[in-house]
Design an enzyme around this catalytic site. Structure first.
Site, PDB file in Angstrom:
ATOM      1  N   GLU A   5       0.817  -1.218   0.000  1.00 23.88           N
ATOM      2  CA  GLU A   5       0.000   0.000   0.000  1.00 23.88           C
ATOM      3  C   GLU A   5       0.847   1.263   0.000  1.00 23.88           C
ATOM      4  OE1 GLU A   5      -3.614   0.429  -0.009  1.00 23.88           O
ATOM      5  OE2 GLU A   5      -2.703   2.319  -0.578  1.00 23.88           O
ATOM      6  N   SER A  46      -7.263   2.196  -3.879  1.00 21.76           N
ATOM      7  CA  SER A  46      -6.021   2.674  -3.262  1.00 21.76           C
ATOM      8  C   SER A  46      -5.183   3.492  -4.237  1.00 21.76           C
ATOM      9  CB  SER A  46      -5.153   1.487  -2.862  1.00 21.76           C
ATOM     10  OG  SER A  46      -5.540   0.995  -1.630  1.00 21.76           O
ATOM     11  N   GLY A  61     -24.117  10.735 -15.734  1.00 21.91           N
ATOM     12  CA  GLY A  61     -24.283  11.542 -14.521  1.00 21.91           C
ATOM     13  C   GLY A  61     -23.672  10.821 -13.320  1.00 21.91           C
ATOM     14  N   ASP A 115       1.226   4.117  -3.041  1.00 24.51           N
ATOM     15  CA  ASP A 115       0.787   5.493  -2.780  1.00 24.51           C
ATOM     16  C   ASP A 115       1.922   6.466  -3.102  1.00 24.51           C
ATOM     17  OD1 ASP A 115      -1.607   4.485  -1.907  1.00 24.51           O
ATOM     18  OD2 ASP A 115      -1.178   4.734   0.228  1.00 24.51           O
ATOM     19  N   ASP A 155     -23.130   8.432 -10.283  1.00 26.55           N
ATOM     20  CA  ASP A 155     -23.627   7.099  -9.938  1.00 26.55           C
ATOM     21  C   ASP A 155     -22.831   6.551  -8.761  1.00 26.55           C
ATOM     22  OD1 ASP A 155     -21.248   5.533 -11.020  1.00 26.55           O
ATOM     23  OD2 ASP A 155     -21.885   6.609 -12.817  1.00 26.55           O
ATOM     24  N   ASP A 193     -17.302  11.753 -17.335  1.00 30.12           N
ATOM     25  CA  ASP A 193     -18.353  10.873 -16.823  1.00 30.12           C
ATOM     26  C   ASP A 193     -18.041   9.422 -17.234  1.00 30.12           C
ATOM     27  OD1 ASP A 193     -20.670  10.018 -15.691  1.00 30.12           O
ATOM     28  OD2 ASP A 193     -22.016  10.927 -17.179  1.00 30.12           O
ATOM     29  N   ILE A 194     -18.175   8.498 -16.302  1.00 34.08           N
ATOM     30  CA  ILE A 194     -17.951   7.074 -16.599  1.00 34.08           C
ATOM     31  C   ILE A 194     -19.310   6.385 -16.669  1.00 34.08           C
ATOM     32  CG2 ILE A 194     -16.833   4.930 -15.815  1.00 34.08           C
ATOM     33  CD1 ILE A 194     -14.880   7.197 -16.575  1.00 34.08           C
TER      34      ILE A 194
END
Ligand code: NAG
Ligand code: NAG
Ligand code: NAG
Ligand code: NAG
Ligand code: NAG
Length: 663
Positions: free
Chosen positions: A307, A580, A640, A311, A642, A621-622
């Protein structure tokens, strides 16, 4: 006077609760059960000195949302006029008359005026007085309470009384009932797994099987031809049109929270060499160690699970030469059990250590780590309070299910995010990786709630004052010119339904800034799943066969790529998946935007959600993919906002233009 006191104490010692409390007093707080793992021990000796803290009723909490909007909404004339820490403390401090009333009562009851200290954050009166005096003041008796695991000892009482005219001014007294009651959970069972799941992500070894590049890839530069299978910083910059970073200033360090996982410099170096050669070997974060947190470790360390590596890989590759501040939180014992983020917030804002709200004062032992830590190798110092200044932007890729903490605990913590937002800080939080579930083993084997493990389980913080970040992906046959989909992948046993976490909080209602986005989602894209409407104490989760709370705060807010990211862990190259990855991408982008604002004399963007919901045009937008789980279809990414990908992924040039145009 003294004789009377001893008589009263004796009466209590034989358990005579029938003893008449003075007519002027009334029960202020009572608990029915001692918190789990805590046992009552012997009576505190009457001469023992008790550090008594009287939490005064906080003012203005109800107005907190309006204050935050006033400095965060793009239409507000006060946009960007963030508050100082003192201003925040003052506005939420109890009214002066309350302070006076309580102080006068204490003095008239025999407490020396010089003993009474009014705390820096205005929320407290503190004094060190003998136990007999506290017992008389609060008409109670104090006992030791012993934690069965750690052996830690706390002082507490089962109930206490206050004069009627004082009660309205007092929220809570410590030592006192202390722990908030556990939430009623009649229908669901809780796992015994540690609360704190280090890093929602999954790593897979690299695969290099024969592969035909997507047709469109031919028109792209060589380093962008393979982004469908291998995401690199170059791919991310192309996807979101992020320019090469050039700025290093003294105010825009990016903060990263890590806990229970620790980076390895060798892994960062290998990543820089392969994927970000403009970051010099040996580049490392400034360590702000919180309650025993340490870094770095050798690549082969059991604490180096990936992690922190990823990062930092993402942050440095997008913002270098800007620096990174690492908040390494908790010693290596507590890091795996501390579920709360409270020790982190304590270290960033000293007033939070003693902040009283929703009947809770300070940390909650049993949920939060306790310091000094009596365990072998534990951190022996006191809890750190206000040790570090929070960076403007903080990215966190850790989470637990909302349900793992009592409702009031999460509300109190959420208020702290509100206060930090007022001061101009931006929090980006990974939404989680198991779609509508929490991670496997959290609350139930499949991370869901209810007898049949079918109820959706939102991951905290679902607090509306942090920006919750979901994940997206490209498929193998796609390029950076294609539209991304919701991150969804079968990553093998236990992670067959690995996908961008999303849904609706049980603990927080939909905030105003999100209302129209959520309403239009239900109007045009109702998922057609059974739902319930949560009650005030969140005790009817799953009522009537519902799977999610129809009136909850929707999450995530935004998303970014979280799949096929190439990075080293323990010196091995993997493909990483998860939200992550997405949180530090957003953290880096907001940092770059703050830098540009700094250059023209503007302040940080602060809490970004109101600006984003009012300017969805600045995101991509996905509209493809979904997050099934808990035995049902989950939600779908649609046009829009979601509850899978939020408003979508960043368009750096549009976001920059938007925020450069604001005051
Ligand atoms: C604290 O909780 C008790 C019952 O649990 C309640 O009677 C009291 O009003 C609460 N105090 C505040 C300030 O809400
Ligand atoms: C950004 O940096 C890379 C090398 O790290 C370089 O190839 C690319 O041309 C740079 N882009 C711009 C716009 O300067
Ligand atoms: C790291 O890799 C080394 C060499 O392959 C291996 O011996 C070691 O067990 C690994 N460490 C962990 C924690 O898996
Ligand atoms: C939660 O906080 C509210 C408001 O302070 C209080 O009335 C209520 O009793 C608290 N609930 C619990 C379980 O402590
Ligand atoms: C849409 O998502 C599905 C998975 O839900 C995936 O198989 C498909 O390739 C995606 N389509 C596009 C055009 O990205």
């Amino acid at each position: 006077m003294k004789c009377q006191l001893i008589a009263a104490a004796v009466a209590f010692a034989i358990g005579c609760h029938a003893i008449p409390t003075p007519a002027t007093h009334a029960l202020h707080e009572k608990r029915s059960v001692i918190p789990r793992l805590w046992e009552r021990g012997s009576r505190i000796e009457s001469d023992a000195i008790l550090p008594v803290r009287i939490g005064l009723t906080q003012n203005n909490l109800d107005n907190g949302y309006e204050y935050l909007m006033d400095v965060s909404h793009p239409d507000s004339p006060n946009f960007g006029k963030h508050w100082t820490a003192d201003e925040v403390h003052d506005i939420f401090a109890p009214a002066q008359d309350a302070v006076e009333a309580v102080r006068d009562w204490l003095i008239s009851a025999g407490v020396k005026a010089t003993e009474i200290v009014h705390s820096d954050n205005k929320g407290w009166l503190a004094m060190n007085i003998p136990t007999w005096q506290a017992e008389e003041l609060f008409q109670t008796e104090y006992h030791e309470h012993i934690h069965s695991d750690s052996g830690a000892v706390k002082v507490g009482c089962d109930e206490y009384y206050l004069p009627d005219h004082i009660r309205p001014h007092v929220d809570y007294i410590t030592p006192g009932v202390k722990l908030s009651a556990t939430l009623k959970k009649s229908k669901t069972k809780r796992s015994s797994t540690p609360h704190h799941k280090p890093g929602p992500f999954k790593k897979l070894p690299g695969h290099f099987s024969h592969w035909v590049p997507p047709t469109a890839a031919g028109t792209l530069p060589a380093d962008l031809q393979d982004c469908g299978r291998n995401i690199t910083p170059t791919c991310l910059k192309a996807l979101y049109q992020i320019p090469n970073a050039t700025i290093k200033d003294s105010v825009n360090q990016l903060g990263l929270y890590e806990s229970g996982d620790i980076y390895s410099q060798e892994d960062l170096n290998s990543f820089f060499a392969d994927y970000a050669p403009y970051v010099p070997q040996g580049t490392h974060p400034l360590l702000d160690s919180i309650d025993g947190g340490q870094a770095p470790v050798d690549p082969g360390s059991e604490y180096n699970t990936g992690e922190s590596d990823i990062d930092m890989d993402i942050a440095y590759s997008l913002i270098y030469p800007q620096t990174v501040t690492l908040y390494q939180v908790d010693d290596n014992i507590e890091a795996f059990t501390d579920g709360g983020f409270n020790t982190f917030l304590d270290a960033l804002d000293g007033s939070y250590c003693t902040y009283t709200a929703y009947n809770i004062t300070g940390n909650s032992p049993g949920v939060d780590a306790v310091y000094p830590d009596p365990a072998d190798g534990g951190y022996k110092g006191p809890l750190q309070c206000g040790t570090y200044k929070p960076t403007r932007v903080i990215s966190v890729s850790y989470g637990v299910s909302e349900y793992d903490a009592p409702l009031n605990y999460t509300r109190r913590q959420c208020n702290e995010f509100l206060k930090l937002g007022l001061q101009g800080h931006t929090f980006l939080w990974a939404s989680g990786d198991y779609g509508v579930a929490s991670f496997p083993g959290d609350d139930n084997d499949n991370g869901c709630l209810g007898d049949d493990s079918t109820i959706y389980n939102p991951s905290f913080p679902t607090c509306p004052y942090v920006t919750n970040v979901g994940a997206t992906r490209l498929y193998d046959d796609q390029t950076v010119l294609d539209e991304e989909s919701a991150m969804q992948a079968n990553l093998g046993p236990g992670a067959e339904l690995f996908s961008s976490a999303g849904g609706f909080a049980n603990y927080f209602p939909v905030p105003d800034y999100q209302k129209s986005a959520v309403a239009s989602y239900f109007e045009y894209h109702d998922p057609g799943l059974p739902y319930y409407t949560i009650n005030a104490d969140a005790s009817n989760i799953g009522e009537g066969g519902g799977l999610y709370n129809r009136v909850g705060r929707g999450f995530p807010d935004v998303s970014a790529n979280g799949a096929e990211f190439r990075a080293y862990n323990n010196q091995t190259l993997y493909h990483f998946y998860g939200t992550s990855l997405a949180a530090p991408i957003w953290g880096s982008i907001i940092t770059l935007i703050n830098e540009e604002r700094t250059l023209i004399g503007k302040g940080p963007v602060g809490f970004i959600n109101p600006t984003l919901y009012a300017n969805a045009w600045a995101l991509n937008d996905i509209v493809n993919g979904s997050n099934p789980g808990c035995g049902s279809a989950g939600f779908a990414a649609v046009k829009g906002w979601d509850p899978v990908t939020g408003l979508g992924t960043p368009s750096f040039p549009k976001l920059l233009a938007l925020w450069l145009g604001l005051p």
